[in-house]
Design a protein around this motif. Structure first.
Motif, mmCIF file in Angstrom:
data_model
loop_
_atom_site.group_PDB
_atom_site.id
_atom_site.type_symbol
_atom_site.label_atom_id
_atom_site.label_comp_id
_atom_site.label_asym_id
_atom_site.label_seq_id
_atom_site.Cartn_x
_atom_site.Cartn_y
_atom_site.Cartn_z
ATOM 1 N N PHE B 572 2.808 5.857 11.978
ATOM 2 C CA PHE B 572 3.284 6.899 11.059
ATOM 3 C C PHE B 572 3.515 6.394 9.656
ATOM 4 C CE2 PHE B 572 4.573 7.954 15.353
ATOM 5 C CZ PHE B 572 4.003 9.210 15.495
ATOM 6 N N LYS B 573 3.093 5.184 9.342
ATOM 7 C CA LYS B 573 3.326 4.633 8.017
ATOM 8 C C LYS B 573 2.001 4.252 7.363
ATOM 9 C CE LYS B 573 7.891 2.712 8.950
ATOM 10 N NZ LYS B 573 8.681 1.466 9.106
ATOM 11 N N LEU B 574 2.058 4.278 6.068
ATOM 12 C CA LEU B 574 0.901 3.788 5.321
ATOM 13 C C LEU B 574 1.060 2.285 5.154
ATOM 14 C CD1 LEU B 574 0.555 6.546 2.571
ATOM 15 C CD2 LEU B 574 -0.871 6.190 4.588
ATOM 16 N N ALA B 575 0.073 1.603 5.573
ATOM 17 C CA ALA B 575 0.173 0.145 5.591
ATOM 18 C C ALA B 575 -0.507 -0.449 4.360
ATOM 19 C CB ALA B 575 -0.475 -0.392 6.857
ATOM 20 N N LYS B 576 -0.077 -1.671 4.042
ATOM 21 C CA LYS B 576 -0.646 -2.397 2.908
ATOM 22 C C LYS B 576 -0.646 -3.875 3.228
ATOM 23 C CE LYS B 576 0.262 -3.586 -1.910
ATOM 24 N NZ LYS B 576 1.238 -3.491 -2.989
ATOM 25 N N LEU B 577 -1.720 -4.515 2.891
ATOM 26 C CA LEU B 577 -1.814 -5.970 3.063
ATOM 27 C C LEU B 577 -1.936 -6.588 1.682
ATOM 28 C CD1 LEU B 577 -2.311 -8.652 4.588
ATOM 29 C CD2 LEU B 577 -4.734 -8.044 4.660
ATOM 30 N N GLU B 578 -1.108 -7.613 1.448
ATOM 31 C CA GLU B 578 -1.181 -8.308 0.166
ATOM 32 C C GLU B 578 -1.318 -9.789 0.438
ATOM 33 O OE1 GLU B 578 1.230 -7.106 -3.374
ATOM 34 O OE2 GLU B 578 2.159 -9.047 -2.969
ATOM 35 N N LEU B 579 -2.327 -10.396 -0.233
ATOM 36 C CA LEU B 579 -2.570 -11.831 -0.073
ATOM 37 C C LEU B 579 -2.267 -12.516 -1.396
ATOM 38 C CD1 LEU B 579 -5.982 -11.878 1.868
ATOM 39 C CD2 LEU B 579 -3.659 -11.924 2.782
#
Lengths: 314, 1097
Positions: B572-579
């Protein structure tokens, strides 16, 4: 602080004075600063182009200098080119243009190219696929003002009255000849660790803005530090403490970079003198380490006088 | 007497009417003709026409010729009446004629042909007339053959034979070099001898002096010529400025004939002679008494025609390097030098006598490359000089292109670049240093280039490419850096041999780059149950191109924030990946679903095998089931095959519950992809590696989920055989189109030849027969005695008295004589002679007439005047005022005076009167009978008489008189008439000829083959397809065609297992069309090769 800056200036001036790029004819070799170092020779001969250039490489780890003699042995004006890397960074390649019979002597100090986070360094000199690698060890303390490394150039508390907020603007200067990736981290009484990252390149000053939790009318006191990475003890570049009263400029002073973030460091800011000042007890002039000691002494003396006075009244 | 006559008549009648008298055959008489004398090389004509047969005809002739050497020689027609042969040898030929008469009797006659040598050779000798002792003189003989070929030349010096050179041509110019050790006058003689031993001699006198002695005057000194000998005066050397023409005068003799190289070229006392380049013999033969020939005063006959040298070839190739191909020639062979100059500066000098060059002086040639000319225009001068100083100069302008100009130089990319990393595209790290050069007409080969780059990575070779129709040269070199920092570039451009052009240094930065995100699915959302566990992603394949360590920060995932390479999405969440890398460079991605691709199930073969290699195997590839938290979530998935030949035919997204995927009304909660993939069957045989299909997120093809394709059953070709091979080759040719004519008529053939036809074929079309007719070519000869009579009767009398005489008819004779006449002529002209006498001659009388005078009276009215007197009176009254004077004075008073006068006046007036007058007139007759003759006569002249002056001429007048003369003759036959068989016509059929020959005095003379000519004339060209060609035709296309049956033997493979054999036959047809000509054998080989299965497409 001022003395350290003065000292740094002197060191820089001395460095500039002693490590110029010496350019001249081959007869200048009598003053070769790399004398005694092993000579490596590469001959670049191109019969199609009728060019013939001889390169003589030397590296002196004691002086952090490499010396390259480029000689045009051919019959035409030609463009020479050789490369150098210092700690995996290309270090100012040279392309001297030489008339027939002409030679140039290139001397370059690599100190500003060294990676201050490392103790084991590598210098590579070469032409085309022929390269010579020089490894040497030089321990470098990144926090040492004598060692060229990123440092905090300026700290300023910015106040936003419209939403009654504050932020910290930190100008970080990279005076070296290589880029560094850095963390800028600050903490105040109201703000736990807040950080930003960036990679100021050679001779670049980059300003980082860190949001603070203090209101615009608050006295803001805290600590800001610049380091390579969390948990990397070799990357402690610089640390300052600062204090800003509403309506006054931000005052900042050097602070010893002791504990690396992520290695048992508390996210809270603690400085009793600053707290007292914030709470209105002392003037900020006394918040510097020397004044803090005088102030502490005076406070103790004042307390002592007050105790005596109350006892006499009894 | 009458009896004698009768007997004579009877004898004559008997002789005329008796057809033959049975007597024995008389042999024919052979007549080969008279002996002949001729010269060598001439044609000897033979005529056996004098042969005869007294009692018949000569039926055949046979000629035999024996040469002086005793051998037989051939005649052009050995059995003809007339024949001929060439007298090629000196000596006596024996010619025998054998004739056969119609009775078969033969007779022979022999004549002898004496062949004498023909014209002797002609020799002249050229060489120096003065030499010093020890100096070598070169003498050149000019010998022309006479009738016989030349055999040798013998050289004499001062009468002593020195040297003999063989000659084998009709003309020769042998040379001999002589040194004279002593001073004085010496003679060099050459004697030319021909095959008949005939000789010609030429002598050259040389005055030999000591070397230190100054040369004597050309005109002075003694010479071999005598004072009496005529000499030639004129130039001995002719040059280009003379146009190789000289004026020559014969001294001492008025006229003569002029000879050059033995040929008479002019006559007269002088001649203007043009010579071809070379040495020539010139002499004159004076007319009249002089016995010798006239030469130059020193006895020499040599004229040297020396043209200027010729720069016969000068090819200049313009370019950065100018190439000169030069050749100079000299027709006389005295070329001395060839100098090539550029802008006035000699760059090449060649001289004859150099070992490398033609030492004869006839030509000098060289190929010179000028590689150091500056760009721009230059003048190239080629100068050829002969030993006489004649110069031929050719000037050309050459343009050397250039110099090239660097239009731009530097890195193509603006930068900064990334440092090298194998997992990023090379456009991110590759620096291209480009130099754009305006060639300015220079060829690319003349421009050398070098690009220097500072780097610590790899560097490419230099690439060179021309653009804008060769006007622009682009040079590029690539390099990348394995470290951060920079790349510097600089180029050097070399043109010919000058200093290189060095470009400015360009620098391109190599800076840190942000991390590269690679996310793969560890566990897809397997169902849409209440827990809805999210998709688990793994980002550990991410990397930093700067090769530093990465920090992973997931936001909005299960647990809100997590670090590390793996994370599970919260439904139910908008996900984000940060490198974040060690340079504090960051990359992030929000659309993690765009990294999603489902794993694949095992693929299934949908069409049945086994498969031939050229057939296609289709597979159904399904993904595993997957769910998304919301039906609106989308994805973008593709599949890929690891063989190039494979392709995706169809893609379907199937929705439904897990157990009802694909059901039309299923609830779309689960998803599955189905792809239909086609792969050629041969790919399974040819690829060692297993074929794999993989699914990947369309936006991130680097993340793949693989599944192997099942191995189909495939026939593998193990043997092939070609059967029933049939090939054909044809050519599409453009060949000349001819119009053809066939004729046996030589005249028509010649007409066609004149109109552009050529004889293509000559064939024997049959034989033709010459029908000959016996023609009297000479009448019989008689001795005739004649008598002529003035009267017919006298002749009759004579004939009566002389019976052996006969009437010879009559003839009209005209007698002509001349008299001298005199006549008067009105003019002094005309034939004859004026005698000097003249006269006045009345040439026309006068005309006169006599008239009489007649008279008559006539009343006539006439006008006249008459005089009369007229009398009249006049009265005049005058009042006069006068003064009357008294003592008292004067008183005026008036008086009237009247005066009367009488006048008489004489006047005239016109009046008409009549009178009678007498008139007379002169006439031959009265006009009226009433008129009276007065008795007077007169004579009037109508025309005066005319006289002229005449001259007496004496002239001869011819007279003729025609009379008949009556002849009688007495004839005695002394020679019978002569007959000859002459060709009347030709016929082509034997039967016709035989019929014709049956006519009297007609026979078949001879038969000879007849010819027929096929003539052709090109009228254009035609394009046709033929099964053959000819070298002279233009072959447009070569067309090959082949048909065969291919028998293929296969083994069926599936996986690594092999099954039984299988044979297949199929027809194959190959058509080959190639431009231009290909040999037939090659075409057949190519066609057969093409039909072999390996070459099938």
């Amino acid at each position: 602080m001022r003395s350290s800056q003065l000292f740094t200036l002197i060191v820089v001036v001395l460095l500039i004075a002693t490590s110029p790029v010496l350019v001249g004819g081959s007869s200048k070799q009598s003053g070769n600063p790399c004398n005694g170092a092993e000579k490596k020779i590469v001959v670049d001969k191109d019969p199609t182009f009728n060019s013939h250039v001889k390169y003589t490489f030397q590296f002196s780890p004691e002086k952090n200098q490499y010396c390259v003699l480029v000689a045009n042995k051919g019959e035409h004006k030609t463009a020479s080119a050789f490369g150098a890397t210092v700690d995996d960074r290309t270090a100012a390649p040279e392309m001297p243009t030489l008339q027939p019979g002409e030679s140039k002597f290139v001397v370059k100090n690599v100190t500003e190219h060294l990676d201050v986070k490392r103790d084991n360094h590598t210098v590579t000199l070469g032409v085309f696929e022929t390269t010579y690698v020089y490894n040497f060890t030089q321990e470098m303390n990144a926090s040492d003002p004598d060692v060229p490394a990123p440092y905090i150039e300026n700290v300023e508390v910015v106040r936003y009255d419209e939403n009654s907020s504050t932020a910290l603007k930190v100008a970080v200067r990279n005076p070296t000849k290589r880029g560094y990736g850095i963390y800028v981290q600050a903490k105040t009484f109201e703000t736990k660790n807040v950080d930003d990252i960036g990679a100021p390149q050679e001779n670049e000053t980059r300003v980082f803005t860190l949001p603070l939790k203090e209101a615009s009318g608050d006295v803001v006191a805290g600590k800001v530090r610049v380091f390579d990475n969390v948990g990397e003890p070799e990357g402690k570049f610089d640390q300052k403490e600062f204090l800003a009263k509403p309506g006054n400029d931000t005052k900042a002073w050097d602070d010893e970079f002791e504990t690396m973030p992520g290695v048992g460091d508390s996210p809270d800011y603690s400085n009793e003198s600053a707290r007292q000042y914030r709470d209105g007890y002392v003037d900020d002039d006394y918040l510097s380490p020397r004044n803090q000691k005088i102030g502490a002494g005076l406070t103790v003396a004042l307390l002592f006088v007050g105790v005596l006075w109350r006892r006499r009244r009894r | 007497m009458k009896a004698d006559w009768l007997l004579a008549v009877l004898v004559l009648l008997a002789a005329a009417t008796t057809p033959g008298i049975a007597t024995s055959n008389e042999p024919p008489l052979a007549d080969a003709g008279l002996d002949q004398t001729t010269t060598r090389g001439s044609t000897v004509y033979l005529d056996g026409g004098g042969s005869r047969d007294p009692d018949g005809v000569v039926s055949s002739y046979e000629w035999t010729v024996t040469t002086p050497a005793g051998t037989a020689t051939t005649l052009d027609c050995g059995n003809c009446e007339r024949s001929q042969f060439q007298a090629t040898s000196v000596g006596t030929y024996e010619v025998t004629l054998q004739v056969t008469d119609d009775d078969g009797a033969t007779a022979t006659d022999t004549l002898y042909v004496t062949v004498e040598p023909g014209a002797p050779p002609d020799a002249s000798l050229a060489g120096p007339s003065r030499l010093t002792t020890g100096a070598r003189g070169e003498f050149t003989a000019d010998i022309t053959a006479g009738a016989a070929p030349l055999e040798r030349a013998i050289w004499y010096v001062d009468g002593e034979q020195r040297f003999t050179s063989s000659l084998d041509d009709s003309t020769a110019a042998p040379e001999h070099r002589v040194r004279f050790p002593t001073t004085g006058t010496h003679e060099v003689t050459v004697v030319a001898v021909d095959a008949d031993g005939q000789r010609a001699e030429a002598t050259r006198t040389v005055a030999v002096t000591r070397p230190t002695t100054p040369p004597s005057s050309p005109t002075g000194g003694s010479s071999g010529s005598s004072a009496e000998t005529d000499t030639i005066d004129g130039p001995r050397v002719l040059t280009e400025s003379d146009d190789l023409r000289g004026e020559y005068v014969l001294s001492g003799t008025a006229s003569g004939s002029w000879h050059v190289d033995g040929q008479r070229v002019a006559t007269g006392d002088s001649a203007s002679l043009a010579f071809t380049p070379g040495r020539h013999g010139l002499y004159a033969v004076p007319n009249g008494g002089s016995s010798g020939v006239a030469t130059f005063p020193d006895g020499s006959r040599t004229v040297v025609a020396d043209p200027a040298p010729d720069v016969s070839e000068l090819d200049i190739e313009n370019g950065s390097i100018v190439s000169l191909d030069v050749q100079a020639t000299d027709a006389l062979g005295n070329l001395e030098s060839l100098v090539i100059s550029v802008d006035g500066q000699p760059v090449e000098t060649l001289t004859t006598g150099n070992f490398r060059n033609d030492r004869t002086g006839r030509s000098l040639s060289t190929v010179k490359r000028l590689s150091s000319l500056d760009p721009g225009k230059h003048i190239v001068t080629v100068e050829a000089r002969d030993r006489r100083g004649q110069i031929e100069t050719v000037v050309r302008t050459v343009t050397v292109p250039g110099p090239p100009r660097v239009v731009s130089a530097g890195f193509v990319q603006e930068g900064p670049l990334d440092q090298y990393h194998p997992r990023i595209h090379e456009s991110r790290y590759m620096a291209t240093y480009r130099v754009v050069i305006d060639l300015n007409g220079v060829s690319t080969d003349a421009v050398k280039s070098r690009v220097k780059l500072t780097y610590t990575g790899e560097e490419s070779e230099i690439r060179r490419e021309t653009r804008s129709n060769g006007d622009i040269l682009v040079i590029e070199k690539n390099a990348y850096n394995r470290n951060l920092g920079e790349i510097k570039g600089k180029a050097g451009i070399h043109f010919i041999s000058g200093e290189p052009i060095l470009t400015d240094i360009s620098t391109i930065k190599v800076t840190p780059s942000p991390p590269e995100i690679r996310v793969s699915v560890v566990t897809p959302q397997a169902d849409d149950g209440p827990a809805r566990p999210g998709i688990e992603f793994d980002a550990s394949n991410s990397f930093d191109p700067d090769q530093t360590k990465l920090d992973y920060d997931w936001y909005g995932v299960d647990g809100d924030h997590t670090e590390g390479p793996q994370a599970t999405l919260d439904s139910f969440k908008l996900a984000k990946l940060e490198l974040t890398d060690s340079h504090e460079q960051t990359s992030s991605t929000n659309g993690l679903l765009r990294w999603f691709a489902p794993d694949l199930r095992s693929a299934q073969i949908t069409n049945r095998g086994p498969f031939y290699p050229n057939e296609t195997v289709t597979f159904s590839v399904r993904s595993k089931l997957f769910h998304f938290s919301k039906p609106t979530y989308g994805d973008s998935v593709s599949v890929n095959l690891n063989v190039d030949e494979g392709r995706v035919l169809r893609k379907e997204l199937l929705r439904g519950r897990s157990d009802e995927i694909g059901a039309p009304d299923a609830e779309p909660s689960s998803r599955q992809y189905r792809w239909t993939v086609a792969v050629p069957a041969r790919a399974f045989v040819e690829n060692d590696e297993p074929l794999i299909v993989s699914s990947y997120p369309t936006e991130h093809p680097t993340v793949e989920y693989e599944s192997p394709l099942p191995e189909p059953s495939v026939y593998v070709l193990v043997k092939t055989e070609l059967r029933d091979v049939a090939t054909s080759v044809s050519y599409l040719v453009e060949r000349p189109e001819y119009k053809s004519r066939t004729t046996a008529n030589e005249e028509y053939r010649d007409t066609l030849l004149e109109n552009g036809y050529d004889v293509a074929l000559v064939t024997n079309s049959g034989r033709e027969y010459l029908i000959e007719e016996r023609v009297k070519v000479e009448e019989a000869e008689y001795d005739v005695e004649r008598q002529q009579f003035r009267q017919r009767g006298r002749r009759s009398d004579f004939l009566e008295l002389h019976p052996d005489w006969s009437d010879a008819g009559s003839r009209m004779e005209t007698r002509r004589w001349t008299t001298t006449e005199r006549e008067w002529r009105s003019s002094r002209s005309g034939s004859g002679t004026f005698t000097g006498e003249t006269r006045r001659k009345l040439v026309e009388r006068g005309a006169y007439r006599t008239q009489k005078q007649f008279r008559y009276e006539e009343t006539e009215t006439y006008e006249t005047t008459e005089t009369y007197e007229d009398t009249y009176t006049t009265t005049e009254t005058e009042v006069v005022t006068r003064e009357r004077c008294t003592a008292f004075g004067c008183v005026p008073y008036q008086t009237t005076v009247t005066e009367t006068e009488h006048h008489t006046v004489t006047r005239t007036r016109a009046v008409t009167r009549t009178r009678t007058v007498e008139k007379t007139y002169w006439s031959e007759v009265p006009r009226d009978w009433s008129h009276e003759y007065t008795g007077r006569k007169r004579q009037i002249t109508l025309r005066e008489p005319e006289y002229e002056r005449q001259y007496e001429f004496e002239f001869e007048k011819r007279h003729s008189e025609t009379v008949y003369v009556y002849l009688a003759e007495n004839r005695t036959k002394v020679e019978p008439a002569a007959y000859e068989w002459q060709i009347e016509r030709t016929v082509t059929r034997r039967s016709v000829a035989e019929v014709e020959a049956m006519a009297p005095n007609t026979r078949i003379g001879a038969s000879r083959p007849t010819k027929e000519w096929v003539l052709e004339k090109q009228v254009g060209t035609e394009v046709v397809t033929l099964d053959h060609t000819k070298p002279e035709w233009d072959v447009l296309e070569t067309i090959g065609r082949g048909e065969a049956t291919i028998v293929e033997q296969y083994v069926r493979h599936q996986g690594k297992q092999t099954f039984g054999r299988h044979t297949r036959e199929r027809q194959i047809e190959v058509n080959l069309t190639s431009r231009g000509f290909l040999p037939e054998e090659s075409v057949r080989n190519i066609v057969i090769e093409e039909m072999k299965p390996n070459n099938e497409e």
